[in-house]
Design a protein around this motif. Structure first.
Motif, PDB file in Angstrom:
ATOM      1  N   LEU A  35     -28.620  92.396 -21.823  1.00  0.00           N
ATOM      2  CA  LEU A  35     -27.784  92.466 -23.021  1.00  0.00           C
ATOM      3  C   LEU A  35     -27.904  93.828 -23.691  1.00  0.00           C
ATOM      4  CD1 LEU A  35     -28.464  88.935 -24.589  1.00  0.00           C
ATOM      5  CD2 LEU A  35     -26.261  89.750 -23.702  1.00  0.00           C
ATOM      6  N   PHE A  36     -29.115  94.345 -23.739  1.00  0.00           N
ATOM      7  CA  PHE A  36     -29.304  95.676 -24.334  1.00  0.00           C
ATOM      8  C   PHE A  36     -28.597  96.744 -23.512  1.00  0.00           C
ATOM      9  CE2 PHE A  36     -31.518  99.715 -24.872  1.00  0.00           C
ATOM     10  CZ  PHE A  36     -31.448  99.857 -26.253  1.00  0.00           C
ATOM     11  N   ASN A  37     -28.680  96.643 -22.185  1.00  0.00           N
ATOM     12  CA  ASN A  37     -28.014  97.625 -21.334  1.00  0.00           C
ATOM     13  C   ASN A  37     -26.503  97.644 -21.580  1.00  0.00           C
ATOM     14  OD1 ASN A  37     -30.500  98.210 -20.276  1.00  0.00           O
ATOM     15  ND2 ASN A  37     -30.162  97.181 -18.326  1.00  0.00           N
ATOM     16  N   PHE A  38     -25.912  96.469 -21.817  1.00  0.00           N
ATOM     17  CA  PHE A  38     -24.484  96.414 -22.118  1.00  0.00           C
ATOM     18  C   PHE A  38     -24.170  97.020 -23.486  1.00  0.00           C
ATOM     19  CE2 PHE A  38     -24.384  92.634 -19.134  1.00  0.00           C
ATOM     20  CZ  PHE A  38     -23.641  93.279 -18.162  1.00  0.00           C
ATOM     21  N   GLY A 236     -42.671  99.221  -7.833  1.00  0.00           N
ATOM     22  CA  GLY A 236     -41.606  98.235  -7.913  1.00  0.00           C
ATOM     23  C   GLY A 236     -40.799  98.353  -9.190  1.00  0.00           C
ATOM     24  N   ILE A 237     -41.477  98.596 -10.296  1.00  0.00           N
ATOM     25  CA  ILE A 237     -40.809  98.721 -11.590  1.00  0.00           C
ATOM     26  C   ILE A 237     -39.915  99.957 -11.631  1.00  0.00           C
ATOM     27  CG2 ILE A 237     -41.232  99.207 -14.038  1.00  0.00           C
ATOM     28  CD1 ILE A 237     -43.845  97.450 -13.595  1.00  0.00           C
ATOM     29  N   ALA A 238     -40.422 101.075 -11.115  1.00  0.00           N
ATOM     30  CA  ALA A 238     -39.641 102.311 -11.116  1.00  0.00           C
ATOM     31  C   ALA A 238     -38.369 102.160 -10.288  1.00  0.00           C
ATOM     32  CB  ALA A 238     -40.487 103.465 -10.574  1.00  0.00           C
ATOM     33  N   GLY A 239     -38.499 101.545  -9.132  1.00  0.00           N
ATOM     34  CA  GLY A 239     -37.329 101.376  -8.274  1.00  0.00           C
ATOM     35  C   GLY A 239     -36.287 100.477  -8.886  1.00  0.00           C
ATOM     36  N   ALA A 240     -36.718  99.363  -9.446  1.00  0.00           N
ATOM     37  CA  ALA A 240     -35.778  98.417 -10.051  1.00  0.00           C
ATOM     38  C   ALA A 240     -35.189  98.970 -11.348  1.00  0.00           C
ATOM     39  CB  ALA A 240     -36.477  97.090 -10.316  1.00  0.00           C
ATOM     40  N   GLY A 241     -36.017  99.651 -12.124  1.00  0.00           N
ATOM     41  CA  GLY A 241     -35.580 100.100 -13.439  1.00  0.00           C
ATOM     42  C   GLY A 241     -34.570 101.228 -13.418  1.00  0.00           C
ATOM     43  N   THR A 242     -34.727 102.164 -12.493  1.00  0.00           N
ATOM     44  CA  THR A 242     -33.830 103.323 -12.467  1.00  0.00           C
ATOM     45  C   THR A 242     -32.382 102.905 -12.254  1.00  0.00           C
ATOM     46  OG1 THR A 242     -35.562 104.806 -11.654  1.00  0.00           O
ATOM     47  CG2 THR A 242     -33.283 105.479 -11.276  1.00  0.00           C
ATOM     48  N   TYR A 245     -30.952 100.194 -15.172  1.00  0.00           N
ATOM     49  CA  TYR A 245     -30.807 100.700 -16.536  1.00  0.00           C
ATOM     50  C   TYR A 245     -29.637 101.669 -16.659  1.00  0.00           C
ATOM     51  CZ  TYR A 245     -32.029 102.356 -21.193  1.00  0.00           C
ATOM     52  OH  TYR A 245     -31.995 102.665 -22.535  1.00  0.00           O
ATOM     53  N   TRP A 246     -29.469 102.524 -15.658  1.00  0.00           N
ATOM     54  CA  TRP A 246     -28.442 103.549 -15.755  1.00  0.00           C
ATOM     55  C   TRP A 246     -27.101 103.121 -15.166  1.00  0.00           C
ATOM     56  CZ3 TRP A 246     -29.290 107.338 -19.007  1.00  0.00           C
ATOM     57  CH2 TRP A 246     -30.611 107.690 -19.310  1.00  0.00           C
ATOM     58  N   LEU A 270     -19.729  94.682 -12.026  1.00  0.00           N
ATOM     59  CA  LEU A 270     -20.728  95.351 -11.184  1.00  0.00           C
ATOM     60  C   LEU A 270     -22.087  94.674 -11.292  1.00  0.00           C
ATOM     61  CD1 LEU A 270     -21.604  97.688  -9.328  1.00  0.00           C
ATOM     62  CD2 LEU A 270     -22.147  98.991 -11.406  1.00  0.00           C
ATOM     63  N   VAL A 271     -22.480  94.326 -12.518  1.00  0.00           N
ATOM     64  CA  VAL A 271     -23.786  93.684 -12.708  1.00  0.00           C
ATOM     65  C   VAL A 271     -23.832  92.334 -11.997  1.00  0.00           C
ATOM     66  CG1 VAL A 271     -25.328  92.660 -14.423  1.00  0.00           C
ATOM     67  CG2 VAL A 271     -24.319  94.906 -14.845  1.00  0.00           C
TER      68      VAL A 271
END
Length: 420
Positions: A35-38, A236-242, A245-246, A270-271
């Protein structure tokens, strides 16, 4: 030949309730982040005005970094409390915390207020994972834990899809309305309070340690497990987050000139599509862990994920994002289902929530510099398509090398019961 019993056969009504509550808590947990990303782009455009074009990327990245710090701190604090207070009480508190401050974000007037609200929201989100995973791993029999891991981590797909549907329903509307949706999960607290009891294993172990963090690092075995798991977690967090988030920023960039309602719909589409890949990944990974082992499965996904990232986000168009983002999510987010299964297996009951929370959430602190660098690059190059996101993807791909190096030092827990 003996017939294998399905993992869900023979589970009691109480065990199903625990599984459902933990899954739903994580669904809403992940939905909050989506929700924040949107909301973030229209929110920052309104708050910053013309300055958004100059500093929007850096402010965006700073908010993500604040959120990651809060997530890590929450995972550590509430992981310790879950070992001291109990799993169910901590789960209730963390869900209530992230619901309240998600709703209060709608009242924010500037980025600094948003940052404070996101930090407090993240405390609850980080703690919810640690308490929920420990609760499920201890309440279910060993034979059911792999199947339960698939179900629990499927929330990583259903949460963003739920948020996408909310975004579609509210497309073109005020960004504040998205945060008001985040209050709804507070109702889950009533169910937890009324019906979910503390696992007996947790009750027996609660008084065995007063300082679970100290106990972890005092033992050579648990210290090694914690350090290896932290490295695996940050990768794992870095790969999923990049990528996740963008992704809204990329959709906006490749949709220049289109109406806001169209961009909102494109972003939601897309999401939803990309998290179909997440769903396939989280269902597949625990099965692979059971067949090939935890280490081999994580290693294979750590090799495949950066390849998908580099191919999928290089010189993107909207059509290319639709094609490759499901593959990116399959590998980059799908591997997180292994963490749900694996991290609780690395620690005994008296320090399980602390160890799992430490492993999965402290890695976020080590990830903090990456979004800051990304945001600065986006502003410097003039937009996400002109170098910023591509550079972030290269950085993320490099981090996967760290995970590949760490895997040989990790213990294999396939076929072993939870340590007492």
């Amino acid at each position: 030949m003996e017939r294998r019993v399905p993992w869900f056969q023979g589970l009691s009504r109480t065990q199903w309730l625990i599984l459902f509550v933990a899954w739903l808590g994580w669904v809403f947990d992940v939905a909050d982040t989506a929700l924040f990303n949107f909301a973030k782009v229209p929110m920052l455009q309104q708050m910053l005005g013309p300055e958004y074009a100059k500093i929007g990327g850096r402010i965006d990245a700073l908010l993500l970094s604040v959120f990651l710090v809060g997530w890590a701190v929450g995972g550590l604090i509430f992981g310790i409390l879950a070992d001291r207070w109990g799993r169910t009480r901590t789960l209730l508190l963390t869900i209530f915390l992230y619901c309240v401050f998600t709703g209060l974000t709608a009242l924010c007037q500037n980025p600094w207020q948003v940052g404070a609200a996101r930090f407090l929201t993240a405390l609850g989100i980080g703690g919810e994972w640690a308490a929920g995973v420990a609760l499920v791993s201890e309440a279910l029999p060993d034979r059911a834990r792999a199947g339960a891991a698939s179900l629990i981590q499927s929330a990583a797909a259903f949460g963003p899809i739920l948020a996408s549907l909310a975004n579609l329903a509210l497309k073109g509307g005020a960004w504040q309305s998205l945060f008001l949706v985040g209050i709804v999960p507070a109702l889950l607290c009533l169910v937890i309070r009324a019906f979910v009891a503390e696992p007996e294993r947790s009750l027996r172990a609660r008084n065995e340690t007063k300082s679970p963090v100290r106990d972890i690092f005092a033992s050579r075995e648990w210290r090694r497990n914690a350090l290896v798991a932290i490295v695996i977690g940050v990768v794992g967090i870095a790969g999923a987050g990049t990528a996740t988030y963008w992704a809204p920023n990329l959709v906006k960039a490749v949709s220049a000139g289109l109406a806001k309602s169209v961009v909102d719909a494109r972003t939601s589409d897309l999401v939803i599509l990309s998290h179909m890949g997440t769903l396939v990944g989280v269902i597949l990974v625990p099965w692979l862990c059971q067949v090939f082992g935890r280490k081999r499965t994580i290693l294979a996904f750590f090799i495949a994920a950066p390849v998908a990232l580099l191919v999928g986000l290089a010189d993107p168009t909207y059509e290319k994002l639709l094609l490759f983002m499901p593959m990116v999510n399959l590998f980059a987010i799908g591997v997180s289902a292994a963490f749900v299964l694996y991290f609780p297996e690395l620690f005994p009951t008296r320090m399980r929530a602390t160890g799992a929370g430490l492993a999965y959430n402290v890695g976020r602190l080590l990830y903090v510099p990456i979004p800051l660098i990304t945001g600065a690059l986006v502003d410097h190059f003039g937009g996400p398509l002109k170098g910023g996101i591509a550079t972030a993807v290269v950085l993320t791909g490099s981090i996967y090398l760290l995970g590949i190096v760490a895997i040989p030092f990790a213990p294999e827990t396939k076929g072993q019961p939870l340590p007492e």
